[in-house]
Design a protein around this motif. Structure first.
Motif, PDB file in Angstrom:
ATOM      1  N   THR B  83       0.701  -0.961  -0.026  1.00 36.71           N
ATOM      2  CA  THR B  83      -0.205  -0.044  -0.010  1.00 36.71           C
ATOM      3  C   THR B  83       0.795   0.810  -0.266  1.00 36.71           C
ATOM      4  O   THR B  83       1.737   1.236   0.440  1.00 36.71           O
ATOM      5  N   SER B  84       0.303   2.053  -0.786  1.00 35.73           N
ATOM      6  CA  SER B  84       1.235   3.739  -0.536  1.00 35.73           C
ATOM      7  C   SER B  84       0.215   4.971  -1.316  1.00 35.73           C
ATOM      8  O   SER B  84      -0.903   4.468  -1.263  1.00 35.73           O
ATOM      9  N   PHE B  85       0.583   5.702  -0.902  1.00 34.74           N
ATOM     10  CA  PHE B  85      -0.293   7.157  -1.665  1.00 34.74           C
ATOM     11  C   PHE B  85      -0.172   6.785  -3.253  1.00 34.74           C
ATOM     12  O   PHE B  85       0.422   6.076  -4.031  1.00 34.74           O
ATOM     13  N   GLU B  86      -1.234   7.685  -3.667  1.00 35.80           N
ATOM     14  CA  GLU B  86      -1.365   7.401  -5.159  1.00 35.80           C
ATOM     15  C   GLU B  86      -0.846   8.736  -5.288  1.00 35.80           C
ATOM     16  O   GLU B  86      -0.882   9.704  -4.642  1.00 35.80           O
ATOM     17  N   PRO B  87       0.104   8.633  -6.505  1.00 28.33           N
ATOM     18  CA  PRO B  87       1.083   9.466  -6.756  1.00 28.33           C
ATOM     19  C   PRO B  87       0.686  10.753  -6.657  1.00 28.33           C
ATOM     20  O   PRO B  87       0.764  11.710  -6.573  1.00 28.33           O
ATOM     21  N   PHE B  88      -0.964  11.106  -7.431  1.00 28.99           N
ATOM     22  CA  PHE B  88      -1.321  13.238  -8.002  1.00 28.99           C
ATOM     23  C   PHE B  88      -1.888  13.652  -7.133  1.00 28.99           C
ATOM     24  O   PHE B  88      -1.003  14.625  -6.936  1.00 28.99           O
ATOM     25  N   THR B  89      -1.804  12.506  -6.052  1.00 25.45           N
ATOM     26  CA  THR B  89      -2.578  13.210  -4.601  1.00 25.45           C
ATOM     27  C   THR B  89      -1.509  13.540  -3.891  1.00 25.45           C
ATOM     28  O   THR B  89      -0.841  14.295  -3.541  1.00 25.45           O
ATOM     29  N   LEU B  90      -0.081  12.268  -3.747  1.00 19.40           N
ATOM     30  CA  LEU B  90       0.268  12.486  -3.235  1.00 19.40           C
ATOM     31  C   LEU B  90       2.135  13.991  -3.684  1.00 19.40           C
ATOM     32  O   LEU B  90       1.844  14.761  -3.482  1.00 19.40           O
ATOM     33  N   LEU B  91       2.070  14.237  -4.818  1.00 18.27           N
ATOM     34  CA  LEU B  91       2.927  14.565  -5.635  1.00 18.27           C
ATOM     35  C   LEU B  91       2.141  16.379  -5.775  1.00 18.27           C
ATOM     36  O   LEU B  91       2.870  17.174  -5.628  1.00 18.27           O
ATOM     37  N   SER B  92       0.369  16.074  -5.919  1.00 16.00           N
ATOM     38  CA  SER B  92       0.256  17.662  -5.530  1.00 16.00           C
ATOM     39  C   SER B  92       0.397  18.090  -3.717  1.00 16.00           C
ATOM     40  O   SER B  92       0.516  19.665  -3.928  1.00 16.00           O
ATOM     41  N   ALA B  93       0.461  17.021  -2.764  1.00 15.05           N
ATOM     42  CA  ALA B  93       0.318  17.563  -1.602  1.00 15.05           C
ATOM     43  C   ALA B  93       2.453  18.265  -1.594  1.00 15.05           C
ATOM     44  O   ALA B  93       2.560  19.460  -1.232  1.00 15.05           O
ATOM     45  N   LEU B  94       3.420  17.429  -1.834  1.00 12.37           N
ATOM     46  CA  LEU B  94       4.588  18.241  -2.621  1.00 12.37           C
ATOM     47  C   LEU B  94       4.759  18.767  -3.142  1.00 12.37           C
ATOM     48  O   LEU B  94       5.683  20.129  -2.531  1.00 12.37           O
ATOM     49  N   ALA B  95       3.282  19.226  -3.797  1.00 10.32           N
ATOM     50  CA  ALA B  95       3.671  21.039  -4.741  1.00 10.32           C
ATOM     51  C   ALA B  95       3.854  22.229  -3.932  1.00 10.32           C
ATOM     52  O   ALA B  95       4.727  23.307  -3.966  1.00 10.32           O
ATOM     53  N   ALA B  96       3.050  21.657  -2.715  1.00 11.75           N
ATOM     54  CA  ALA B  96       2.507  23.456  -2.724  1.00 11.75           C
ATOM     55  C   ALA B  96       3.325  23.702  -1.011  1.00 11.75           C
ATOM     56  O   ALA B  96       3.890  24.318  -0.318  1.00 11.75           O
ATOM     57  N   VAL B  97       3.983  22.473  -0.691  1.00  7.49           N
ATOM     58  CA  VAL B  97       5.694  22.432  -0.008  1.00  7.49           C
ATOM     59  C   VAL B  97       6.714  22.079  -0.246  1.00  7.49           C
ATOM     60  O   VAL B  97       7.354  21.772   0.590  1.00  7.49           O
ATOM     61  N   THR B  98       7.536  22.089  -1.675  1.00  9.73           N
ATOM     62  CA  THR B  98       8.600  22.576  -2.366  1.00  9.73           C
ATOM     63  C   THR B  98       8.204  23.579  -3.204  1.00  9.73           C
ATOM     64  O   THR B  98       7.297  24.159  -3.693  1.00  9.73           O
ATOM     65  N   SER B  99       8.979  23.894  -4.122  1.00  2.00           N
ATOM     66  CA  SER B  99       9.104  25.536  -4.965  1.00  2.00           C
ATOM     67  C   SER B  99      10.515  25.113  -5.918  1.00  2.00           C
ATOM     68  O   SER B  99       9.963  25.387  -7.411  1.00  2.00           O
ATOM     69  N   LYS B 100      10.920  23.837  -6.170  1.00  2.00           N
ATOM     70  CA  LYS B 100      11.530  23.600  -7.353  1.00  2.00           C
ATOM     71  C   LYS B 100      11.808  22.539  -8.014  1.00  2.00           C
ATOM     72  O   LYS B 100      11.599  22.283  -8.851  1.00  2.00           O
ATOM     73  N   ILE B 101      12.277  21.283  -6.861  1.00  2.00           N
ATOM     74  CA  ILE B 101      12.400  19.667  -7.295  1.00  2.00           C
ATOM     75  C   ILE B 101      11.242  19.831  -8.448  1.00  2.00           C
ATOM     76  O   ILE B 101       9.894  19.864  -8.144  1.00  2.00           O
ATOM     77  N   GLY B 102      11.578  18.760  -9.122  1.00  3.16           N
ATOM     78  CA  GLY B 102      10.477  18.279 -10.165  1.00  3.16           C
ATOM     79  C   GLY B 102       9.810  16.727  -9.425  1.00  3.16           C
ATOM     80  O   GLY B 102       9.981  16.333  -8.677  1.00  3.16           O
ATOM     81  N   LEU B 103       8.731  17.026 -10.205  1.00  2.00           N
ATOM     82  CA  LEU B 103       7.191  16.345  -9.292  1.00  2.00           C
ATOM     83  C   LEU B 103       7.006  15.505 -10.937  1.00  2.00           C
ATOM     84  O   LEU B 103       6.212  15.606 -11.793  1.00  2.00           O
ATOM     85  N   VAL B 104       7.791  13.635 -10.460  1.00  2.00           N
ATOM     86  CA  VAL B 104       7.085  13.174 -12.092  1.00  2.00           C
ATOM     87  C   VAL B 104       6.110  12.211 -11.660  1.00  2.00           C
ATOM     88  O   VAL B 104       6.248  10.861 -10.892  1.00  2.00           O
ATOM     89  N   ALA B 105       5.010  11.629 -12.063  1.00  2.52           N
ATOM     90  CA  ALA B 105       3.655  11.049 -11.706  1.00  2.52           C
ATOM     91  C   ALA B 105       3.889  10.264 -12.637  1.00  2.52           C
ATOM     92  O   ALA B 105       4.317  10.416 -13.787  1.00  2.52           O
ATOM     93  N   THR B 106       3.519   8.459 -12.205  1.00  2.00           N
ATOM     94  CA  THR B 106       3.178   7.218 -13.107  1.00  2.00           C
ATOM     95  C   THR B 106       1.842   7.878 -13.452  1.00  2.00           C
ATOM     96  O   THR B 106       1.224   8.233 -12.980  1.00  2.00           O
ATOM     97  N   ALA B 107       1.425   7.612 -14.742  1.00  2.00           N
ATOM     98  CA  ALA B 107      -0.356   7.087 -15.053  1.00  2.00           C
ATOM     99  C   ALA B 107      -0.408   6.184 -16.237  1.00  2.00           C
ATOM    100  O   ALA B 107       0.665   6.444 -16.764  1.00  2.00           O
ATOM    101  N   SER B 108      -0.877   5.665 -16.116  1.00  2.00           N
ATOM    102  CA  SER B 108      -1.133   3.962 -17.041  1.00  2.00           C
ATOM    103  C   SER B 108      -2.105   4.565 -18.091  1.00  2.00           C
ATOM    104  O   SER B 108      -2.938   5.385 -18.103  1.00  2.00           O
ATOM    105  N   THR B 109      -1.365   3.781 -19.689  1.00  2.00           N
ATOM    106  CA  THR B 109      -2.454   4.319 -20.805  1.00  2.00           C
ATOM    107  C   THR B 109      -3.261   3.638 -20.743  1.00  2.00           C
ATOM    108  O   THR B 109      -4.617   3.733 -21.671  1.00  2.00           O
ATOM    109  N   THR B 110      -3.423   2.659 -19.895  1.00  2.00           N
ATOM    110  CA  THR B 110      -4.053   1.220 -20.527  1.00  2.00           C
ATOM    111  C   THR B 110      -5.753   1.673 -19.395  1.00  2.00           C
ATOM    112  O   THR B 110      -5.891   0.419 -20.356  1.00  2.00           O
ATOM    113  N   PHE B 111      -5.349   1.520 -18.149  1.00  2.00           N
ATOM    114  CA  PHE B 111      -6.288   1.959 -17.942  1.00  2.00           C
ATOM    115  C   PHE B 111      -6.863   3.225 -17.220  1.00  2.00           C
ATOM    116  O   PHE B 111      -7.796   3.082 -15.872  1.00  2.00           O
ATOM    117  N   ASP B 112      -7.015   4.131 -18.099  1.00  2.00           N
ATOM    118  CA  ASP B 112      -7.149   5.421 -17.150  1.00  2.00           C
ATOM    119  C   ASP B 112      -7.891   6.192 -19.059  1.00  2.00           C
ATOM    120  O   ASP B 112      -7.222   5.451 -19.876  1.00  2.00           O
TER     121      ASP B 112
END
Lengths: 448, 448
Positions: B83-112
């Motif tokens: 189990t873990s956080f879902e990428p978009f929700t986690l990275l969006s939250a991290l976006a609010a507490v960082t200012s420079k580092i890139g944020l790469v989320a995994t998203a599937s072309t088969t199931f979305d």
């Protein structure tokens, strides 16, 4: 007000902030001092969410569309609502910069997969420490269907059957793990107790979903279930599943009938009256005096383009008003197919406030639902009446422009509500369920 | 190292942090001082992202699964990765507490759906000020298929055809609006210029999507496109579309062949060599001395359960090792169907480090890809060799345990890389494209 004083210990107002579009009012972005890009500027939205949290709002509510609405470009280009942040990404970012306010995201049961929806809400609930809510919508917008490869939109009853099955799957997935499944026993090397994991294995009419969800049970058990449907099917689904209902009610009498009807359905499903909160949308314009509030409202309406206003007014009256003298008074309108009460309300506005046809069109084109325009005291009076007379359990507040509309409410109306003892001065709990006074759902697979 | 000194002005290392599972190593959560819940504790992940940003990492990379893997419970329950956080929700939250580092989320072309994926990445890019990246995966996991109502998994080539169409739609939706479409002209009341809105109207083999996207063009034009597929179809898709490739390469010689192959394909599509960065995964264990680093690595391996290690070792050797004396040395193994190079690497480990069968099983069961175990200097030497010899453009760093593995890298290895002039001391740009030295894509519908 003696009646209300007695109830004061018993009933408290719940307040949500309706934040997308940032204002329902189509002229909001042009108001003097407003932020034209408020719906699309994270720094602004962070500031607003923190203001709402300082004012002890229950929740920040994010409405949603899955399309740029297919309206005539001449009208579309004038609105600030064609584009906005996506709800999960925005609310997750806001979760990181707030600590108490609830975060309600809209997600459609028609255009998404139950596993994705269950997972994102669980993740938002974990990230926020139990502040997530799911505004479950079935999406009736045909423009959205075209963005998801569906030529014909799914019809109404079918959408509700699908929604009910979707809800069962999502809540079943949230129950995939017992609350204490993750033992993380460093000594033995057991990260979780396999007896506390449940494989859902759902095979239903519309969906087949194995599970388990790959995220621990949400802190709230389930994020709070919110709905907005007001049709017969919508009310039934709400009575079965919803814990808060956001609804459009034009006035207190209509609101009381809706309230009694929906609350009356709960017992049939073995639910307590208090476990579903009814929160009508209310558009609130605050002034130092009633006149100042009305002037703000009138000024706001002048920013609505007459063309789109006339189209809306024609629909409201069931009559093409485009040939009327725009700068004259509203002529008598013959009977039509338009809803009589909605029609009468519009006619009453014209007569009571001496509005020209143009002004009336701008009023209707801007916003035409329930509004509270007045002083902090008069607005608190109205809200208290709704609460005391069982028209609602609170409101989903819509702000006329940003940021001043939020600041006015937070700094002037909220203190007045607090002074009357009908709204919290401090949060007494940590989760959205705590704020709304809702029970934490038991896990259907792991009883204790 | 004279060769490397000459190139120093030209080539810079790029570093991503591979952050899900928090460590690929299955014993990581049991290491002394480690956070057993690091994969599921936002406060921890915020601290780690801020540490990585202070160390000037290019990106925080979030891998993903769409299922709890259907493995034997005896093995599953020992891992921290179910189990873990879902990428978009986690990275969006991290976006609010960082200012420079890139944020790469995994998203599937088969199931979305392409509309959802386009919208979420655009939203993350706006929220973060241009720091989003899309790790485009086609998802070959049959357990995921069962969570999305598919009994049979989509076969490999079909997945890649679908992925290519999906990519065209998503990038087309990102181009729905010209960069300066939103004029927000308060005086005229025009919020956007309708001539700068494009309706995609895609009708293809697999998808039908109208558009336009209901969000402005992302600050980066398009979020950075990342891929990880290493098959022939995967390499071709990368050569056509990817701007960074995360890849598993066991050693420098193999890495150089992969690098030359993928870079060599770019010209065919009219692309520059420098516009695709190749970043192999590297598992890095830092010590004050080589012996201390090796001891940490060996201690970490002791936390892998022997049962799952033996299964992994049997696969690696193509031979059932469960009947061997676990506490004796590795016997000679007959030839088998297993990959010869992978097999030889495992045999070499046993011989060089005098490992028992149990220790070897724990090593392989813990992590068996490219690793750099040593001092800050020796690790910097290795990284520099990969850079200079064109084995890679940098690395996607995997940490052995948290938080110490991240701190060791940030505070010891990064300064050594900076001292050598092959890694930035300060961010010189604001967006992930800036960090990676990638051009901003032109809008296909609005040339200027």
């Amino acid at each position: 007000m003696a009646h209300s004083r007695q109830l004061r210990q018993l009933r408290q107002l719940h307040l949500g902030a309706f934040m997308r579009p940032v204002s329902l009012h189509t002229g909001a972005w042009r108001f003097p001092g407003a932020w034209p890009d408020a719906n699309f500027n994270f720094a602004h939205l962070k500031r607003l969410a923190q203001t709402l949290e300082a004012a002890r709002f229950d929740a920040f509510f994010m409405a949603d569309h899955l399309a740029v609405l297919n309206m005539p470009v001449s009208a579309l280009k004038r609105g600030h609502t064609a584009t906005s942040f996506e709800p999960f990404t925005l609310l997750s970012a806001l979760a990181a910069v707030t600590s108490k306010i609830g975060l309600v995201a809209t997600a459609s049961t028609t255009f998404d997969a139950p596993y994705h929806v269950a997972r994102r809400f669980a993740s938002l609930d974990h990230l926020s420490g139990g502040r997530a809510g799911w505004n479950l919508v079935t999406t009736s917008n045909p423009d959205a269907a075209l963005n998801f490869g569906l030529d014909e939109h799914v019809e109404h009853d079918e959408r509700y059957r699908r929604a009910r099955e979707f809800f069962d799957i999502v809540t079943g997935l949230w129950d995939s793990w017992d609350d204490d499944a993750f033992i993380r026993d460093v000594a033995s090397g057991e990260y979780f107790d396999p007896d506390k994991m449940h494989v859902l294995d759902h095979k239903g009419e519309h969906y087949s979903v194995r599970g388990p969800l790959n995220i621990a049970r949400p802190p709230q058990g389930w994020p709070v279930i919110v709905q907005a449907g007001s049709s017969e099917a919508g009310r039934e689904l709400a009575a079965q599943t919803a814990e808060a209902v956001f609804t459009a009610q034009p006035d207190l009498e209509t609101g009381k009938r809706f309230y009694a009807d929906v609350k009356g359905r709960l017992a049939r499903y073995g639910r307590e009256r208090d476990h579903l909160k009814i929160l009508p949308g209310a558009f609130v314009v605050v002034g130092e005096t009633l006149d100042e509030a009305r002037e703000k409202r009138a000024l706001l309406d002048t920013f609505v383009h007459a063309e789109s206003g006339i189209a809306s007014l024609s629909i409201a009256l069931g009559h093409d008003v485009s040939r009327f003298d725009l700068d004259g008074p509203l002529p008598d309108i013959p009977e039509s197919n338009a809803s009589r009460s909605a029609r009468q309300r519009v006619v009453d506005w014209a007569r009571e406030e001496n509005l020209t046809v143009r002004q009336l069109a701008q009023r209707v084109g801007g916003y035409s639902g329930l509004e509270m325009v007045g002083t902090p005291e008069s607005i608190a009076d109205e809200m208290e009446q709704w609460l005391v007379q069982e028209g609602s359990d609170g409101f989903n507040v819509m702000f006329p422009f940003l940021p001043a509309g939020v600041d006015d409410f937070a700094l002037k109306v909220v203190p007045e509500l607090q002074r009357r003892g009908i709204f919290r001065r401090e949060y007494t709990g940590k989760t959205l369920r705590d704020h709304l006074g809702l029970p934490r759902p038991a896990n259907r697979f792991f009883s204790r």
